[in-house]
Motif scaffolding. Structure first.
Motif, PDB file in Angstrom:
ATOM      1  N   ALA A   1       0.834  -1.211   0.000  1.00  0.00           N
ATOM      2  CA  ALA A   1       0.000   0.000   0.000  1.00  0.00           C
ATOM      3  C   ALA A   1       0.866   1.258   0.000  1.00  0.00           C
ATOM      4  O   ALA A   1       0.536   2.259  -0.667  1.00  0.00           O
ATOM      5  CB  ALA A   1      -0.928  -0.023   1.211  1.00  0.00           C
ATOM      6  N   VAL A   2       1.965   1.223   0.737  1.00  0.00           N
ATOM      7  CA  VAL A   2       2.857   2.391   0.768  1.00  0.00           C
ATOM      8  C   VAL A   2       3.485   2.626  -0.599  1.00  0.00           C
ATOM      9  O   VAL A   2       3.655   3.786  -1.034  1.00  0.00           O
ATOM     10  CB  VAL A   2       3.928   2.195   1.858  1.00  0.00           C
ATOM     11  N   VAL A   3       3.846   1.559  -1.326  1.00  0.00           N
ATOM     12  CA  VAL A   3       4.417   1.724  -2.674  1.00  0.00           C
ATOM     13  C   VAL A   3       3.403   2.393  -3.590  1.00  0.00           C
ATOM     14  O   VAL A   3       3.724   3.343  -4.330  1.00  0.00           O
ATOM     15  CB  VAL A   3       4.840   0.363  -3.249  1.00  0.00           C
ATOM     16  N   VAL A   4       2.178   1.935  -3.565  1.00  0.00           N
ATOM     17  CA  VAL A   4       1.128   2.532  -4.409  1.00  0.00           C
ATOM     18  C   VAL A   4       0.879   3.991  -4.010  1.00  0.00           C
ATOM     19  O   VAL A   4       0.775   4.890  -4.867  1.00  0.00           O
ATOM     20  CB  VAL A   4      -0.168   1.702  -4.316  1.00  0.00           C
ATOM     21  N   ALA A   5       0.797   4.253  -2.702  1.00  0.00           N
ATOM     22  CA  ALA A   5       0.555   5.629  -2.244  1.00  0.00           C
ATOM     23  C   ALA A   5       1.707   6.549  -2.626  1.00  0.00           C
ATOM     24  O   ALA A   5       1.497   7.706  -3.025  1.00  0.00           O
ATOM     25  CB  ALA A   5       0.347   5.633  -0.730  1.00  0.00           C
ATOM     26  N   GLY A   6       2.942   6.044  -2.522  1.00  0.00           N
ATOM     27  CA  GLY A   6       4.092   6.870  -2.912  1.00  0.00           C
ATOM     28  C   GLY A   6       4.066   7.234  -4.377  1.00  0.00           C
ATOM     29  O   GLY A   6       4.351   8.388  -4.755  1.00  0.00           O
ATOM     30  N   CYS A   7       3.716   6.262  -5.234  1.00  0.00           N
ATOM     31  CA  CYS A   7       3.638   6.554  -6.679  1.00  0.00           C
ATOM     32  C   CYS A   7       2.531   7.570  -6.968  1.00  0.00           C
ATOM     33  O   CYS A   7       2.687   8.445  -7.827  1.00  0.00           O
ATOM     34  CB  CYS A   7       3.382   5.257  -7.450  1.00  0.00           C
ATOM     35  N   CYS A   8       1.414   7.462  -6.248  1.00  0.00           N
ATOM     36  CA  CYS A   8       0.303   8.397  -6.480  1.00  0.00           C
ATOM     37  C   CYS A   8       0.632   9.812  -5.989  1.00  0.00           C
ATOM     38  O   CYS A   8       0.094  10.794  -6.516  1.00  0.00           O
ATOM     39  CB  CYS A   8      -0.956   7.884  -5.771  1.00  0.00           C
ATOM     40  N   LEU A   9       1.492   9.908  -4.984  1.00  0.00           N
ATOM     41  CA  LEU A   9       1.829  11.229  -4.437  1.00  0.00           C
ATOM     42  C   LEU A   9       2.935  11.952  -5.207  1.00  0.00           C
ATOM     43  O   LEU A   9       3.192  13.137  -4.934  1.00  0.00           O
ATOM     44  CB  LEU A   9       2.270  11.091  -2.971  1.00  0.00           C
ATOM     45  N   VAL A  10       3.585  11.276  -6.141  1.00  0.00           N
ATOM     46  CA  VAL A  10       4.685  11.917  -6.884  1.00  0.00           C
ATOM     47  C   VAL A  10       4.227  13.164  -7.636  1.00  0.00           C
ATOM     48  O   VAL A  10       4.906  14.206  -7.582  1.00  0.00           O
ATOM     49  CB  VAL A  10       5.346  10.894  -7.827  1.00  0.00           C
ATOM     50  N   PRO A  11       3.101  13.155  -8.405  1.00  0.00           N
ATOM     51  CA  PRO A  11       2.691  14.398  -9.092  1.00  0.00           C
ATOM     52  C   PRO A  11       2.472  15.564  -8.132  1.00  0.00           C
ATOM     53  O   PRO A  11       2.796  16.713  -8.450  1.00  0.00           O
ATOM     54  CB  PRO A  11       1.385  13.992  -9.803  1.00  0.00           C
ATOM     55  N   VAL A  12       1.911  15.264  -6.939  1.00  0.00           N
ATOM     56  CA  VAL A  12       1.727  16.336  -5.949  1.00  0.00           C
ATOM     57  C   VAL A  12       3.072  16.773  -5.391  1.00  0.00           C
ATOM     58  O   VAL A  12       3.293  17.965  -5.114  1.00  0.00           O
ATOM     59  CB  VAL A  12       0.802  15.838  -4.814  1.00  0.00           C
ATOM     60  N   LEU A  13       3.985  15.813  -5.244  1.00  0.00           N
ATOM     61  CA  LEU A  13       5.323  16.131  -4.735  1.00  0.00           C
ATOM     62  C   LEU A  13       6.048  17.128  -5.629  1.00  0.00           C
ATOM     63  O   LEU A  13       6.757  18.014  -5.134  1.00  0.00           O
ATOM     64  CB  LEU A  13       6.128  14.829  -4.624  1.00  0.00           C
ATOM     65  N   LEU A  14       5.859  17.020  -6.931  1.00  0.00           N
ATOM     66  CA  LEU A  14       6.551  17.924  -7.853  1.00  0.00           C
ATOM     67  C   LEU A  14       6.041  19.356  -7.743  1.00  0.00           C
ATOM     68  O   LEU A  14       6.773  20.297  -8.039  1.00  0.00           O
ATOM     69  CB  LEU A  14       6.388  17.423  -9.296  1.00  0.00           C
ATOM     70  N   ARG A  15       4.789  19.512  -7.305  1.00  0.00           N
ATOM     71  CA  ARG A  15       4.222  20.862  -7.175  1.00  0.00           C
ATOM     72  C   ARG A  15       4.420  21.437  -5.776  1.00  0.00           C
ATOM     73  O   ARG A  15       4.680  22.620  -5.625  1.00  0.00           O
ATOM     74  CB  ARG A  15       2.727  20.834  -7.522  1.00  0.00           C
ATOM     75  N   ARG A  16       4.276  20.592  -4.744  1.00  0.00           N
ATOM     76  CA  ARG A  16       4.430  21.033  -3.353  1.00  0.00           C
ATOM     77  C   ARG A  16       5.378  20.072  -2.649  1.00  0.00           C
ATOM     78  O   ARG A  16       4.938  19.184  -1.904  1.00  0.00           O
ATOM     79  CB  ARG A  16       3.075  21.069  -2.655  1.00  0.00           C
ATOM     80  N   PRO A  17       6.663  20.244  -2.870  1.00  0.00           N
ATOM     81  CA  PRO A  17       7.613  19.234  -2.399  1.00  0.00           C
ATOM     82  C   PRO A  17       7.705  19.134  -0.878  1.00  0.00           C
ATOM     83  O   PRO A  17       7.756  18.030  -0.321  1.00  0.00           O
ATOM     84  CB  PRO A  17       8.938  19.690  -3.015  1.00  0.00           C
ATOM     85  N   ALA A  18       7.744  20.265  -0.169  1.00  0.00           N
ATOM     86  CA  ALA A  18       7.975  20.213   1.276  1.00  0.00           C
ATOM     87  C   ALA A  18       6.827  19.524   2.000  1.00  0.00           C
ATOM     88  O   ALA A  18       7.033  18.563   2.776  1.00  0.00           O
ATOM     89  CB  ALA A  18       8.185  21.623   1.815  1.00  0.00           C
ATOM     90  N   ALA A  19       5.604  19.995   1.780  1.00  0.00           N
ATOM     91  CA  ALA A  19       4.448  19.418   2.476  1.00  0.00           C
ATOM     92  C   ALA A  19       4.235  17.958   2.086  1.00  0.00           C
ATOM     93  O   ALA A  19       3.940  17.108   2.936  1.00  0.00           O
ATOM     94  CB  ALA A  19       3.197  20.235   2.168  1.00  0.00           C
ATOM     95  N   THR A  20       4.377  17.643   0.807  1.00  0.00           N
ATOM     96  CA  THR A  20       4.162  16.266   0.355  1.00  0.00           C
ATOM     97  C   THR A  20       5.234  15.334   0.908  1.00  0.00           C
ATOM     98  O   THR A  20       4.955  14.172   1.238  1.00  0.00           O
ATOM     99  CB  THR A  20       4.151  16.218  -1.182  1.00  0.00           C
ATOM    100  N   THR A  21       6.477  15.826   1.000  1.00  0.00           N
ATOM    101  CA  THR A  21       7.537  14.987   1.557  1.00  0.00           C
ATOM    102  C   THR A  21       7.249  14.648   3.016  1.00  0.00           C
ATOM    103  O   THR A  21       7.545  13.530   3.482  1.00  0.00           O
ATOM    104  CB  THR A  21       8.896  15.707   1.434  1.00  0.00           C
ATOM    105  N   LEU A  22       6.672  15.569   3.769  1.00  0.00           N
ATOM    106  CA  LEU A  22       6.304  15.270   5.156  1.00  0.00           C
ATOM    107  C   LEU A  22       5.247  14.167   5.214  1.00  0.00           C
ATOM    108  O   LEU A  22       5.290  13.293   6.097  1.00  0.00           O
ATOM    109  CB  LEU A  22       5.795  16.535   5.836  1.00  0.00           C
ATOM    110  N   VAL A  23       4.295  14.192   4.276  1.00  0.00           N
ATOM    111  CA  VAL A  23       3.280  13.127   4.229  1.00  0.00           C
ATOM    112  C   VAL A  23       3.931  11.796   3.889  1.00  0.00           C
ATOM    113  O   VAL A  23       3.641  10.749   4.508  1.00  0.00           O
ATOM    114  CB  VAL A  23       2.184  13.480   3.207  1.00  0.00           C
TER     115      VAL A  23
END
Length: 379
Positions: A44-66
């Motif tokens: 589940a963490v692998v799938v969630a990490g892949c899904c969060l990558v597009p958000v990570l590129l726009r808001r890196p700091a907050a998304t990295t904390l998640v």
């Protein structure tokens, strides 16, 4: 279309990295004997990490904390957290990146408490986590510094190109001004003489034949001189050598007698008070500028005060300055010559004198027009 392709590639590569890293980590956990709900959490963490990558590129700091919270619960979140720390270091201020990296280090250390790595002590795990995050911070900061340097060099190149364009435009404008000034100085004097003689022929049809012939001869010679001087000026402005037989020296103050003689032959009374001690010692630029000042003064007097006497006074010694004063009484409006003028002769002459290091003033009083100029005369 190329922009959309670039954006798709920019998003796909981190997704592939996060997915491949998470899958490899999950496979390692499975090979180590992890089963049941811990393995399900890893997937589940692998799938969630892949899904969060597009958000990570726009808001890196907050998304990295998640993502760091995911890494706290599963080793499969470490690749995504590493990508997040690296991207934060590349796109955000360094203090922000350090804070995010510190949170990630803390999360990985806490995870060791309930999912430790077999055969690795806590202190080795601490050293590994700190060194890895320090490397990510350095890599991201170096990439950001390189990007900023390239952007600065690109901006500097664009600014230099714009500055070069501005200099070219200024050079073109200066060259046009120079051409206009030279044309005015060369032609205005000759054309004013032509207008004077042509006016005499027009308004005095009963002149004796010899006077008519003399005036026609003056007109012919003046036209030839104007054409020759025009050709010389054009060749000079084009930096082309003047053809053989027409290479004449530029006029200087030593040519003043000839200039005065032309004005006197046109009917203007010219009084010259020459107080110069050594005309030959005048520098070339000063002599040419002085000649142009006197030429323009005599031309203006002939055009705007026809029939009025002109007084010229010259004074100066080497090591001081050359002083030129020209004055003439004002004429009635009815007697003013009909020769057209643009009104820019004195403006261009003032600029010419200023470029030569001197100063020119002119004013009209109730009775006369006076022009005063001085030019440097080095010793």
């Amino acid at each position: 279309m190329p922009g959309e392709l670039f954006c798709a590639t920019r998003t796909a590569l981190p997704v592939v990295v996060v997915g491949a890293g998470g899958a490899a980590t999950t496979w390692g956990e499975f090979a180590a004997g992890t089963r049941g709900w811990p393995l399900a959490i890893d997937l589940a963490v692998v799938v969630a990490g892949c899904c969060l990558v597009p958000v990570l590129l726009r808001r890196p700091a907050a998304t990295t904390l998640v993502i760091t919270a995911l890494a706290l619960s599963s080793p499969a979140g470490t690749p995504a957290a590493s990508v997040g720390v690296l991207h934060t270091a590349r796109t955000r201020p360094f203090p922000v990146a350090v804070g995010v990296a510190a949170v990630s280090v803390a999360a990985h250390l806490l995870r060791w408490l309930w999912r430790p790595l077999g055969g690795l002590s806590f202190w080795w795990w601490l050293a590994l986590v700190v060194v890895a995050h320090t490397a990510l911070l350095g890599w991201g900061a170096l990439a950001e510094a390189r990007r900023a340097l390239i952007a600065s060099l690109r901006e500097r190149a664009q600014r230099a190109e714009a500055e070069q364009g501005r200099r070219v435009a200024e050079a073109r404008a200066a060259e046009r001004t120079r051409i206009a000034r030279e044309m005015h100085d060369v032609l205005a004097h000759r054309l004013s003489l032509l207008a004077t003689y042509a006016g005499a022929l027009e308004y005095r049809p009963g002149m004796p034949a010899e006077r008519v012939s003399e005036a026609a001869g003056v007109i012919r010679r003046t036209v030839h001189q104007a054409l020759d001087e025009l050709r010389d000026v054009i060749a000079l402005l084009r930096d082309d050598p003047v053809s053989e037989g027409t290479d004449r020296p530029m006029p200087a103050l030593a040519d003043l007698p000839e200039l005065v003689a032309e004005s006197r032959s046109a009917g203007t009374v010219v009084d010259v008070r020459d107080g110069l001690t050594d005309t030959a010692a005048l520098p070339g630029t000063t002599g040419r500028t002085a000649y142009r000042v006197l030429q323009e003064a005599l031309t203006n007097a002939r055009k705007h005060a026809p029939g009025q006497p002109v007084s010229i006074a010259l004074d100066g010694t080497p090591g001081t300055r050359l002083v030129i004063t020209v004055s003439n009484p004002l004429a009635d409006r009815a007697a003013v010559s009909s020769v057209p003028g643009a009104g820019t002769g004195l403006v261009g002459l003032t600029e010419r004198v200023r470029l030569a290091g001197g100063r020119l003033d002119h004013r009209a009083t109730a009775r006369e027009f006076r022009l005063h100029a001085w030019l440097p005369w080095p010793a």
